[in-house]
Design an enzyme around this catalytic site. Structure first.
Site, short mmCIF file in Angstrom:
data_model
loop_
_atom_site.label_atom_id
_atom_site.label_comp_id
_atom_site.label_asym_id
_atom_site.label_seq_id
_atom_site.Cartn_x
_atom_site.Cartn_y
_atom_site.Cartn_z
CE LYS A 1 24.54 56.28 50.10
NZ LYS A 1 25.80 56.52 49.45
N GLY B 1 30.75 57.73 53.02
CA GLY B 1 32.16 58.11 52.95
C GLY B 1 32.84 57.65 51.67
N GLY B 2 32.05 57.51 50.60
CA GLY B 2 32.64 57.14 49.32
C GLY B 2 33.08 55.68 49.22
CD GLU C 1 23.21 55.99 41.46
OE1 GLU C 1 22.11 55.83 42.01
OE2 GLU C 1 24.02 56.87 41.83
CE LYS C 2 24.68 57.23 31.39
NZ LYS C 2 25.37 56.26 30.50
CG HIS D 1 34.08 61.14 47.13
ND1 HIS D 1 33.72 61.52 45.87
CD2 HIS D 1 34.45 59.84 47.03
CE1 HIS D 1 33.87 60.51 45.04
NE2 HIS D 1 34.32 59.49 45.70
NE ARG E 1 25.43 64.17 58.46
CZ ARG E 1 26.05 64.90 57.54
NH1 ARG E 1 26.07 66.21 57.66
NH2 ARG E 1 26.63 64.36 56.50
CB VAL F 1 30.09 71.09 57.45
CG1 VAL F 1 31.20 72.13 57.50
CG2 VAL F 1 30.48 69.84 58.21
NE ARG G 1 33.09 71.62 54.35
CZ ARG G 1 32.50 70.46 54.57
NH1 ARG G 1 33.15 69.49 55.20
NH2 ARG G 1 31.27 70.25 54.17
P1 ADP Z 1 28.63 58.48 50.12
O1 ADP Z 1 27.45 58.26 51.00
O2 ADP Z 1 29.63 57.36 50.22
O3 ADP Z 1 29.23 59.84 50.24
P2 ADP Z 1 27.29 59.28 47.64
O4 ADP Z 1 26.17 58.54 47.04
O5 ADP Z 1 26.98 60.58 48.32
O6 ADP Z 1 28.09 58.30 48.61
O7 ADP Z 1 28.40 59.54 46.53
C1 ADP Z 1 29.67 60.08 46.87
C2 ADP Z 1 30.36 60.67 45.66
O8 ADP Z 1 30.56 59.68 44.64
C3 ADP Z 1 29.54 61.76 44.96
O9 ADP Z 1 29.73 63.03 45.56
C4 ADP Z 1 30.13 61.70 43.55
O10 ADP Z 1 31.37 62.38 43.52
C5 ADP Z 1 30.37 60.22 43.33
N1 ADP Z 1 29.19 59.57 42.72
C6 ADP Z 1 28.22 58.86 43.35
N2 ADP Z 1 27.28 58.42 42.47
C7 ADP Z 1 27.66 58.86 41.25
C8 ADP Z 1 27.12 58.75 39.91
N3 ADP Z 1 25.99 58.08 39.68
N4 ADP Z 1 27.78 59.36 38.91
C9 ADP Z 1 28.93 60.03 39.16
N5 ADP Z 1 29.50 60.16 40.36
C10 ADP Z 1 28.89 59.61 41.41
#
Ligand code: ADP
Length: 451
Positions: free
Chosen positions: A116, A164-165, A200-201, A235, A292, A295, A338
């Site tokens: 990332k 995976g959050g 990040e914000k 998520h 990739r 779904v 889904r």
């Molecule tokens: P992962 O790879 O663990 O899925 P992501 O970066 O895709 O991580 O973020 C997963 C979820 O977390 C997002 O879909 C959102 O719901 C929340 N999220 C991540 N970053 C932010 C952010 N800067 N502001 C608000 N929600 C966020």
């Protein structure tokens, strides 16, 4: 073109890849675990090879066994599908080094976009909008505190290698930030072997907006417009639609074009998805790139008429992209639901066991991608998604109505599924009016619990 392609996956995506192979005159070869012995999709393969016991770590995640199966099956290419080893750059490298073409990006491009922090840096250069925050991983906590004060709280601490959050912490003030960085570092080190975190914000009210892109080995890349996946729980996406409702067309084009530029600069070949959050003023911030096929790819296929899986195989074989950006336009509206064997009333508890009733819907614009049927026993080892209902119509309103009729026709039993939940969600005002955000399903369920 390839002669034989090994599918290192299972279930509906294995069947989806088999279908693409047939149209390209490629012989599909499947691998399966003991828990999947006799599974319906294997009947459609030219050859099926057992690679071990039910648990994924002993079969679908075993690189050595998959490579052995590719040799026995005389495959010239390997398709990873989604999940399992699909985003593992080491696997992509082993495939290449063993003489099998990997249907997906090079290990280098996967590594570049999969991390990332690297990805965010490249995105900035390509002009793709990203969240304001620290430039890279946090070396010095005081620097992070300074950046957070500049961008304003709340902020989110995230792991560079996260997925995976996991490895995320929301901080609402300086004390929370200091604690969050420590906690996220420890969690990330334990879960991903990489303690690097960044700040990040944090967006309170966001919609999930993702752009389907595809590149070839000759430096070309196009986008297939976007999908809105704001109906989630913890998520996990439940409902996806294309195009995103209510988005300004000029803003949409800008972010879609920036996404194509990003994968062009990463020298990326294959299908990818650039995920963004969108705020209420329709500003976009990139979350990550999924390297990739996803779904929810069929809704983009529905609105553009482009077969994403077939195109992915073609570019892996070295063919140039068969279309230019100017050939691609949005035709109508598509929604994917889904079909999960889960009980929404009991916190989405997975429902394994024998399917006795399985009656899929039909009619104009209805597509059901599934490996399930009556008499199929759902193993407890894997994901509870047993299929996808994809509905295409000339406009969103008709598409929602068509979904509702398809849901009335669709019968699955005796286990519970997410189908009844969708009948409700599709008629709730936030979804109908497209004022929903990524927390809306959870808010609705919290409100139900309080009743
Ligand atoms: P992962 O790879 O663990 O899925 P992501 O970066 O895709 O991580 O973020 C997963 C979820 O977390 C997002 O879909 C959102 O719901 C929340 N999220 C991540 N970053 C932010 C952010 N800067 N502001 C608000 N929600 C966020």
């Amino acid at each position: 073109m390839f002669k034989r392609l090994l599918i290192a996956n299972r279930g509906e995506i294995a069947l989806r890849i088999i279908r693409a192979c047939r149209e390209l005159d490629i012989a599909p070869v499947c691998v399966y675990s003991q828990a999947d012995a006799g599974a319906p999709w294997l009947e459609q393969a030219d050859q099926s090879l057992c690679i071990g016991p039910g648990p994924s770590k002993d079969s679908y995640l075993r690189i050595d066994r998959i490579i052995a199966a590719a040799e026995v099956g005389r495959a010239d290419a390997i398709h990873p599908g989604y999940g399992f080893l699909s985003e593992n750059s080491h696997f992509a490298e082993v495939c290449r080094d063993s003489g099998f073409e990997f249907v997906g990006p090079s290990p280098e491009a996967m590594h570049l976009l999969g991390d990332k922090v690297n990805c965010k840096r490249l995105a900035r250069q390509a002009g793709t909008p990203v969240f304001p925050g620290t430039d890279g991983g946090i070396e010095d906590i005081e620097e992070a505190v300074k950046v957070a004060a500049e961008i304003g709280y709340p902020v989110i601490v995230k792991a560079a290698g996260g997925g995976g959050g996991r490895g995320m912490r929301i901080a609402r003030d300086e004390t929370g930030l200091r604690e969050g960085i420590e906690a996220a570092r420890q969690e990330a080190a334990a879960a991903f072997g990489n303690p690097m975190v960044y700040v990040e914000k944090y967006l309170e009210h966001a919609r999930h907006f993702e752009v389907q892109v595809i590149g070839d080995k000759h430096g070309h890349a196009v986008h297939l417009f976007e999908r809105d996946c704001s109906s989630q729980r913890r998520h996990q996406k439940l409902i996806e639609e294309a195009p995103a409702p209510g988005v300004d067309h000029a803003k949409r084009l800008k972010v879609c074009e920036a996404s194509a530029e990003l994968i062009r600069q990463a020298k990326y070949a294959g299908a990818a998805t650039c995920e963004f959050l969108m705020d209420r003023d329709q500003n976009f911030y990139m979350l990550e790139v999924n390297t990739r096929v996803q779904v929810e790819h069929p809704i983009s296929e529905a609105i553009t008429g482009i077969d994403i899986v077939k195109t992915g195989i073609r570019v892996a074989a070295g063919e140039p992209l068969p279309m230019k950006q100017s050939d691609i336009s949005i035709n109508g509206h598509a929604i994917e639901l889904r079909v999960n064997a889960e009980d929404p009333a009991r916190n989405f508890m997975p429902q394994a066991g024998l399917i006795e009733t399985f009656v899929p819907p039909g009619g104009m614009g209805i597509r059901v991608d599934t490996h399930a049927r009556a008499g199929y026993r759902i193993p407890a080892n894997y994901d509870s998604m047993i299929g996808k209902l994809i509905v295409h119509a000339p406009d969103r309103e008709t598409c929602i109505k068509r979904c509702l009729q398809a849901l009335r026709e669709f019968k699955i039993g005796p286990m519970r599924s997410t189908l009844p939940l969708y009948e409700r969600l599709l008629q709730e005002a936030p979804f109908v009016e497209a004022t929903h955000d990524i927390k809306w399903v959870e808010r609705l369920q919290d409100a139900d619990r309080k009743k």
